[in-house]
Design a protein around this motif. Structure first.
Motif, PDB file in Angstrom:
ATOM      1  N   ASP A   1       0.863  -1.182   0.000  1.00 21.41           N
ATOM      2  CA  ASP A   1       0.000   0.000   0.000  1.00 21.41           C
ATOM      3  C   ASP A   1       0.901   1.235   0.000  1.00 21.41           C
ATOM      4  N   ALA A   2       0.694   2.148  -0.941  1.00 24.64           N
ATOM      5  CA  ALA A   2       1.556   3.329  -1.076  1.00 24.64           C
ATOM      6  C   ALA A   2       1.620   4.127   0.222  1.00 24.64           C
ATOM      7  N   SER A   3       0.487   4.291   0.912  1.00 24.00           N
ATOM      8  CA  SER A   3       0.500   5.070   2.153  1.00 24.00           C
ATOM      9  C   SER A   3       1.289   4.349   3.241  1.00 24.00           C
ATOM     10  N   LYS A   4       1.233   3.029   3.266  1.00 20.95           N
ATOM     11  CA  LYS A   4       1.994   2.259   4.247  1.00 20.95           C
ATOM     12  C   LYS A   4       3.465   2.200   3.859  1.00 20.95           C
TER      13      LYS A   4
ATOM     14  N   LYS B   1       5.242   4.523   2.624  1.00 19.53           N
ATOM     15  CA  LYS B   1       5.896   5.736   3.116  1.00 19.53           C
ATOM     16  C   LYS B   1       6.290   5.584   4.575  1.00 19.53           C
ATOM     17  N   SER B   2       5.389   5.034   5.394  1.00 20.20           N
ATOM     18  CA  SER B   2       5.711   4.857   6.808  1.00 20.20           C
ATOM     19  C   SER B   2       6.783   3.795   6.993  1.00 20.20           C
ATOM     20  N   ASP B   3       6.815   2.771   6.125  1.00 19.47           N
ATOM     21  CA  ASP B   3       7.878   1.764   6.181  1.00 19.47           C
ATOM     22  C   ASP B   3       9.240   2.418   5.963  1.00 19.47           C
TER      23      ASP B   3
ATOM     24  N   HIS C   1       0.966  -3.848  -5.998  1.00 18.16           N
ATOM     25  CA  HIS C   1       0.965  -2.483  -5.485  1.00 18.16           C
ATOM     26  C   HIS C   1      -0.439  -1.908  -5.583  1.00 18.16           C
TER      27      HIS C   1
ATOM     28  N   GLU D   1      -4.090  -0.243  -3.181  1.00 14.50           N
ATOM     29  CA  GLU D   1      -4.893  -0.385  -1.964  1.00 14.50           C
ATOM     30  C   GLU D   1      -5.216  -1.870  -1.810  1.00 14.50           C
TER      31      GLU D   1
END
Length: 139
Positions: A41-44, A46-48, A86, A88
């Protein structure tokens, strides 16, 4: 009965139990294959990167999550293939399952309570509603 099995995994405890069920089901049918799907997930992602800023390779942590699935499938003699997608997670899993004529999707439940699921939605709920095949949600 089920020859084309999709296991959606994220490395969680529920995913590990889903893996055990996928292997069990695959062993019941000769010639079955398990597609182990991990969705980035693209949003996750970033946090990774932020959480692993000093790591040589963020993908190492993702691959570690898939190593257990690979090891258990090999030990059981189950044919499998790891797919990293890749997008959602919910819609991506559904799209993959529907396009690849999956016989059954096996996915772990995050264990959200009713309010959390209503407010956030859960990946397993989204998959169960939209997949064109049976979905086994493992708690």
């Amino acid at each position: 009965m089920y020859k084309n099995i999709l296991l959606a995994t994220d490395g969680s405890e529920h995913s590990k139990r889903a893996l055990e069920n996928a292997i069990h089901i695959a062993k019941c049918t000769t010639g079955s294959k398990v597609d182990v799907v991990y969705v980035i997930d693209a949003s996750k992602a970033k946090s990774d990167v932020l959480n692993n800023w000093n790591s040589f390779d963020v993908n190492d942590s993702r691959m570690k999550q898939l190593k257990n699935a690979e090891r258990l499938a090999k030990e059981a003699g189950v044919s499998f293939e790891i797919k990293i997608l890749h997008g959602e997670p919910g819609p991506t899993i559904v799209e993959y399952a529907n396009e690849n004529k999956t016989d059954v999707v096996i996915i772990g439940s995050r264990g959200l309570n009713g309010l959390q699921e209503f407010m956030l939605g859960s990946v397993s709920h989204k998959v169960a509603k939209r997949a064109n095949c049976p979905v086994l949600i493992v708690k």
